[in-house]
Design a protein around this motif. Structure first.
Motif, PDB file in Angstrom:
ATOM      1  N   VAL A  31       6.538 -91.028  42.758  1.00  0.00           N
ATOM      2  CA  VAL A  31       6.169 -90.031  41.756  1.00  0.00           C
ATOM      3  C   VAL A  31       6.485 -90.577  40.369  1.00  0.00           C
ATOM      4  CG1 VAL A  31       6.490 -87.648  40.966  1.00  0.00           C
ATOM      5  CG2 VAL A  31       6.781 -88.206  43.401  1.00  0.00           C
ATOM      6  N   ASP A  49       3.965 -86.333  37.865  1.00  0.00           N
ATOM      7  CA  ASP A  49       4.596 -85.061  37.522  1.00  0.00           C
ATOM      8  C   ASP A  49       5.013 -85.101  36.059  1.00  0.00           C
ATOM      9  OD1 ASP A  49       4.454 -84.638  40.271  1.00  0.00           O
ATOM     10  OD2 ASP A  49       6.597 -84.264  40.530  1.00  0.00           O
ATOM     11  N   ARG A 100       4.307 -80.285  38.969  1.00  0.00           N
ATOM     12  CA  ARG A 100       4.010 -81.323  39.957  1.00  0.00           C
ATOM     13  C   ARG A 100       2.518 -81.610  40.039  1.00  0.00           C
ATOM     14  NH1 ARG A 100       8.687 -81.352  44.097  1.00  0.00           N
ATOM     15  NH2 ARG A 100      10.176 -80.039  43.020  1.00  0.00           N
ATOM     16  N   GLU A 101       2.223 -82.869  40.265  1.00  0.00           N
ATOM     17  CA  GLU A 101       0.875 -83.349  40.523  1.00  0.00           C
ATOM     18  C   GLU A 101      -0.107 -82.949  39.411  1.00  0.00           C
ATOM     19  OE1 GLU A 101      -1.479 -84.528  44.519  1.00  0.00           O
ATOM     20  OE2 GLU A 101       0.281 -83.266  44.626  1.00  0.00           O
ATOM     21  N   CYS A 106       7.135 -89.746  36.706  1.00  0.00           N
ATOM     22  CA  CYS A 106       7.588 -88.551  35.997  1.00  0.00           C
ATOM     23  C   CYS A 106       7.572 -88.801  34.497  1.00  0.00           C
ATOM     24  CB  CYS A 106       8.994 -88.156  36.430  1.00  0.00           C
ATOM     25  SG  CYS A 106       9.112 -87.713  38.174  1.00  0.00           S
ATOM     26  N   HIS A 135       9.323 -78.199  35.791  1.00  0.00           N
ATOM     27  CA  HIS A 135       8.816 -79.331  36.545  1.00  0.00           C
ATOM     28  C   HIS A 135       7.421 -78.994  37.032  1.00  0.00           C
ATOM     29  CE1 HIS A 135       9.689 -82.451  39.967  1.00  0.00           C
ATOM     30  NE2 HIS A 135       8.513 -82.646  39.391  1.00  0.00           N
TER      31      HIS A 135
END
Length: 116
Positions: A48, A96, A113-114, A50, A111
């Protein structure tokens, strides 16, 4: 200089947050000619990327508002570059965004995500 310090504190707090989730941070501040990735982590299933956005307030929008479609597309390109450089299938990497806002001695976290 103050913004750089805030950004570093935010990235460290985001890395700590990911560790508390049980993720492994595998790279920080990875650079290539096209740009930089703040954090690359492994969530136990996927790598991931970030992007970390840190702000002192939400007076001009949330930190997540700073990631528009163009920024998300750029992050995806950088994620694919990172994956190629590390022998990771690009399709298995997600992006993310972690937004932090200062709260005196700490941060609040969002947060997303995706994002791409």
């Amino acid at each position: 200089m103050k913004n750089m310090h805030l950004g570093r504190r935010g990235e460290t707090a985001a890395a700590d947050y990911l560790a508390r989730l049980g993720w492994t941070v595998v790279d920080r501040n990875w650079r290539c000619p096209e740009g930089e990735l703040d954090i690359v982590a492994f969530d136990g299933t996927r790598h991931v990327v970030c992007e970390v956005k840190t702000r002192t307030s939400t007076a001009f929008g949330t930190p997540l508002d700073a990631v528009d479609h163009a920024k998300a597309a750029r992050l995806r390109r950088l994620a694919l570059r990172w994956a190629a450089a590390h022998g990771v299938p690009g399709a298995s990497v997600r992006v993310d965004v972690i937004g932090l806002v200062t709260t005196g001695d700490g941060f609040t976290f969002e947060h997303l995500r995706e994002v791409c």
